[in-house]
Design an enzyme around this catalytic site. Structure first.
Site, PDB file in Angstrom:
ATOM      1  N   ALA A 257       4.350  -0.278 -14.481  1.00  0.00           N
ATOM      2  CA  ALA A 257       3.336   0.699 -14.879  1.00  0.00           C
ATOM      3  C   ALA A 257       2.937   1.481 -13.650  1.00  0.00           C
ATOM      4  CB  ALA A 257       2.125  -0.009 -15.480  1.00  0.00           C
ATOM      5  N   CYS A 258       2.809   2.806 -13.748  1.00  0.00           N
ATOM      6  CA  CYS A 258       2.792   3.613 -12.541  1.00  0.00           C
ATOM      7  C   CYS A 258       1.853   4.811 -12.653  1.00  0.00           C
ATOM      8  CB  CYS A 258       4.200   4.123 -12.242  1.00  0.00           C
ATOM      9  SG  CYS A 258       5.524   3.089 -12.865  1.00  0.00           S
ATOM     10  N   GLY A 259       1.653   5.472 -11.504  1.00  0.00           N
ATOM     11  CA  GLY A 259       1.021   6.777 -11.459  1.00  0.00           C
ATOM     12  C   GLY A 259       2.103   7.815 -11.249  1.00  0.00           C
TER      13      GLY A 259
END
Length: 877
Positions: free
Chosen positions: A11-13
């Site tokens: 899960a990331c920006g």
């Protein structure tokens, strides 16, 4: 053991900034790096607090900085093997392949880096990095043709590297490979990326756009190659449907006659990596060149109410998240949300730039210069043209290319059909298929009377099937996996608008094969994978092509074996099912294969339907014809929603629980006749329960689409042996070993003999699977019995006495031991350990170095524990 790389998620920006006037500038690079730094909270660090799980950017190739003209070259950004000899051999084969395809490597450029920026762990894993400058062949007139040739060379190189260095498939890694774009990424914190890559400090580095990505790895082991963005995409979220997507990709690969892993890498790759590989394949192997179209059909909106999406759904199942995808091929730049829309995607537009990010505050913008801003909704996207700077929010189905095109999916709805059958044909098989009093009274009757599954305990206290000597279904050895950490389960009730049980019965066209869609072959559209008796009659009638006007031919396979032939006959029939399935597809052009146990009798015993299904699916896959036919399981063994989920999850397109439906229509005993409901109503209620139950099970993995759940194999096994798992359930974990074919056949024969006895007495057995026998001692053993429950109540209620009532407590323990083994833990003996001296306990300072970013999830612990943890955290500062 489970290979952790098979379940990798992240899960990331993520986001991008792009010029609206098509101009190159260093300013855009600086805006990109600033936005990346603002994503640091979306990443994690190791114990050294420097090595991160990854950050990266994608930009235009900085031609001016490299000293080349745009259009003359491509750049391969390479991660190379650390070993010098392997590196020399790898580079030699790389040059040889690219030169053979007319692409001369002009020079190698060592990527300028500052190793002192890296943490100890990142430095230990650091691969040698080079930019290979590749001359554009004269016959490549367009950037697309050049990029397509580069992709083909990459595939050849990948296969060659795998051959020369087996077991090291990603040692030689194309970080980026394009005539337009370049990627800089690594195991650094967001603020350290530009310090590590000296190119990013060069004022001559100019670009029209910058895509950024900061990664928080949840279930992965971070390596340099797994950091995002990849060659075409950056991905925020998870692909919960990934196992079903990969399974379908492997079937396409076999169908095309490609070598293993030529389409998708099978090991050591994350869900994001597989997504990127499929996007590349779609862009360069299919006839669909526009990136916005590729992403739209891979991540369609929830409702396929447009012919465009219905047409493409014939060839591509959804790749569903929660996920947000950013992407670029150097000609266009875009973003798209999946059907659920769980990942935020904010955008803002000024006169000069368009900004987009998963996080608020990624760009330091003056509100006075913002012309428009908003968010992307579920199943929508945005595209920026890098030449003109135009920003387009229109759905790809409404583009100039598609809006006037005719998209005919050639699907024939197969709605609810009344059966021609007027009387029971198989009710006598209740005994042979080990139907119990509980199955009918506690499961089927509530379902057919209310249209709802009966409510039960969350826990299953019955013995595991491997420990049981009662008649147990083969399905009982399988346990559904469920979503954890950042890929949340779906609320299938409140989020019903995104769920879809529709499935297609017939051939599945291969999007990479020529003329497969000119036009697509006809198929039937089912509202759900559960067929009623009338629909099953109709599908069986399609076996005669002379009476079928639908161009869909069915073929029925018998999954029963001669009782006297034992395990040898059982295995022979299993093997024959696979052979007959392939022959039916190749010789009869059958596009629907029905595996049925309607011929079952005391002399012809039924093979477990899940095992028969896997034999057929494996046979079709190995023969390269898996896409040519749907598989329907027509079985009396199907009683519960778990059975339905197992069959769909392991490759069935549809199922018909014909005996359960006959019980609903024609059974007069067991209080069913007193329901005073029309047979149609009882049948519809049963089917509705199976549908809702399947949806509920799918939702536990965050999956909302049945076509993406098919063949996902999201199960774990307790009690089956190594051979049967390797032959029929490869890569599905089986934790303790267990039964093989011989033992399974012995159980089938043993329980068939018992069933004859009960049939003679016209009495259904009750194995007390759902609750213990409180009267006698028959039936299944349970870890929690009524008597043990009463002991617990007494121990808790008698506060003054109970807490010290060791006699009662020992009686409670003894009652549990008498029933063991029930669970796996009962196979182990606990060893007592002496208390650890306080002098050997680690100091607070030592423990704190392992806290990393300091993040902790409280989701799965009690409020009291949260309070204690908060107090402890405060105490240590």
């Amino acid at each position: 053991m489970i290979n952790i790389e098979n379940i990798e998620k992240s899960a990331c920006g993520v986001g991008f900034v792009v010029s609206r006037n098509g101009s190159y500038s260093n300013e855009i690079l600086q805006k990109t790096l600033l936005a990346l730094r603002c994503q640091e909270h979306r990443g994690g660090c190791s114990a050294d607090m420097i090595t991160a799980d990854g950050s990266g950017i994608m930009t235009d190739i900085p031609f001016e900085m490299l000293g080349y003209e745009k259009g003359d070259i491509a750049v391969a950004s390479l991660f190379l093997p650390v070993d010098p000899e392997r590196r020399r051999i790898s580079v030699h084969h790389f040059e040889e392949i690219f030169d053979f395809m007319g692409m001369k490597v002009l020079e190698y450029r060592d990527v300028p880096i500052d190793k002192s920026v890296l943490g100890k762990q990142a430095l230990e894993l650091l691969p040698p990095m080079v930019h290979a400058i590749i001359k554009r062949p004269s016959h490549c007139r367009t950037d697309y043709s050049f990029d397509k040739l580069l992709y083909q060379a990459n595939m050849f190189n990948r296969m060659r590297q795998k051959e020369i260095f087996p077991g090291r498939p990603r040692e030689f890694f194309f970080n980026s490979l394009s005539a337009n774009t370049i990627v800089y990424k690594g195991l650094t914190r967001a603020s350290d990326l530009e310090r590590f890559y000296l190119d990013l400090q060069n004022p001559n580095f100019k670009t029209r756009f910058g895509m950024f990505h900061r990664r928080f790895s949840t279930n992965t082991v971070s390596t340099w190659d797994k950091v995002q963005p990849f060659r075409l995409v950056g991905h925020n979220g998870e692909i919960n449907t990934i196992e079903g997507n990969r399974s379908n990709a492997f079937s396409r690969e076999k169908s095309l006659g490609l070598r293993k892993e030529e389409l998708l890498t099978r090991e050591g790759i994350s869900d994001s990596g597989s997504l990127n590989e499929m996007v590349e394949a779609m862009a360069y192997r299919s006839s669909m060149h526009d990136m916005e179209d590729v992403l739209a059909i891979m991540m369609p909106p929830a409702k396929l109410d447009k012919a465009y999406y219905k047409f493409w759904s014939r060839v591509m199942e959804p790749w569903d998240g929660p996920a947000m995808i950013t992407y670029s091929n150097g000609r266009k730049l875009g973003a798209r949300l999946d059907r659920n829309g769980f990942r935020p995607c904010r955008w803002a537009m000024t006169d000069d730039f368009f900004y987009l990010s998963s996080e608020a505050g990624s760009f330091h913008l003056d509100e006075s210069v913002i012309k428009q801003k908003g968010t992307l909704n579920a199943g929508t996207g945005v595209v920026a043209d890098l030449v003109t700077g135009d920003i387009n929010f229109n759905d790809p189905s409404e583009s100039k290319l598609n809006v006037e095109a005719i998209f005919d999916p050639r699907l024939v709805p197969l709605v609810h059909l009344e059966p021609k059958q007027t009387h029971a044909e198989h009710l006598d098989k209740k005994y042979l298929f080990s139907y119990t009093e509980e199955d009918i009274s506690r499961i089927l009757i509530p379902m057919m009377s209310t249209g709802k599954e009966p409510i039960g305990s969350m826990g299953d206290t019955a013995r595991l099937a491997i420990f049981s000597d009662e008649p147990r279904s083969f399905f009982d050895y399988f346990f559904q996996n469920f979503a954890q950490v950042t890929n949340p389960p779906l609320d299938y009730i409140r989020e019903k608008n995104v769920t879809d049980l529709v499935t297609y019965l017939g051939k599945k066209p291969n999007i990479f094969a020529k003329k497969e869609l000119l036009p697509p072959t006809k198929a039937f559209e089912l509202e759900s994978p559960i067929l009623n008796l009338g629909q099953m009659e109709f599908v069986r009638s399609l076996e005669n092509p002379e009476v079928s006007d639908f161009q869909v031919i069915s073929h029925e396979l018998d999954m029963t074996f001669n009782r006297e032939h034992g395990s040898v006959g059982f295995q022979n029939v299993l093997d024959l099912l696979a052979t007959q399935a392939v022959q039916a597809v190749n010789n009869k052009k059958a596009s629907v294969l029905i595996i049925s146990d309607r011929n079952a009798s005391p002399d012809r015993l039924p093979i477990p339907s899940l095992l028969a299904l896997r034999s057929v699916v494996q046979g079709l896959t190995e023969a390269g014809v898996r896409l040519e036919a749907s598989v329907v399981v027509d079985s009396a063994e199907i009683k519960t929603t778990h059975h339905v989920a197992c069959l769909i999850g392991f490759g069935a397109t549809a199922v018909c629980p014909y005996l359960a439906l006959e019980i609903g229509r024609f059974e007069e005993g067991h209080k069913i006749s007193k329901l005073e409901l029309d047979p149609d109503v009882k049948e519809k209620n049963l089917i509705h329960c199976y549908e809702i139950g399947l949806l509920k099970i799918m939702s536990k993995m965050g999956i909302s689409v049945a076509r993406s759940y098919q063949s996902a194999k999201l199960f774990s096994v307790i009690g089956l042996g190594k051979k049967i798992m390797e032959n029929y359930f490869p890569k599905v974990p089986s934790y303790i070993g267990g039964l093989e074919i011989k033992e399974i056949v012995a159980n089938v024969i043993k329980f068939a003999a018992q069933s004859q006895k009960f049939e003679q007495e016209e009495m259904l057995v009750n194995n007390f699977l759902f609750r213990e026998d409180t009267v006698g001692t028959s039936g299944e053993k349970h870890s929690m019995t009524l008597s043990r429950s009463k002991m617990i109540h007494k121990l808790v209620r008698d506060t003054g006495v109970g807490l010290n009532n060791m006699a009662l407590y020992n009686e409670y323990l003894k009652a549990g031991i008498d029933n063991t083994p029930v669970n796996v833990r009962h196979l182990f003996k606990l060893r007592k350990r002496n208390a650890i001296p306080i002098s050997e306990v680690e100091s607070i300072e030592s423990i704190m170095t392992r806290f990393g970013s300091g993040a902790m999830s409280f989701g799965a612990i009690s409020a009291e524990s949260q309070r204690d943890i908060i107090l402890a955290m405060r105490e240590i500062g």
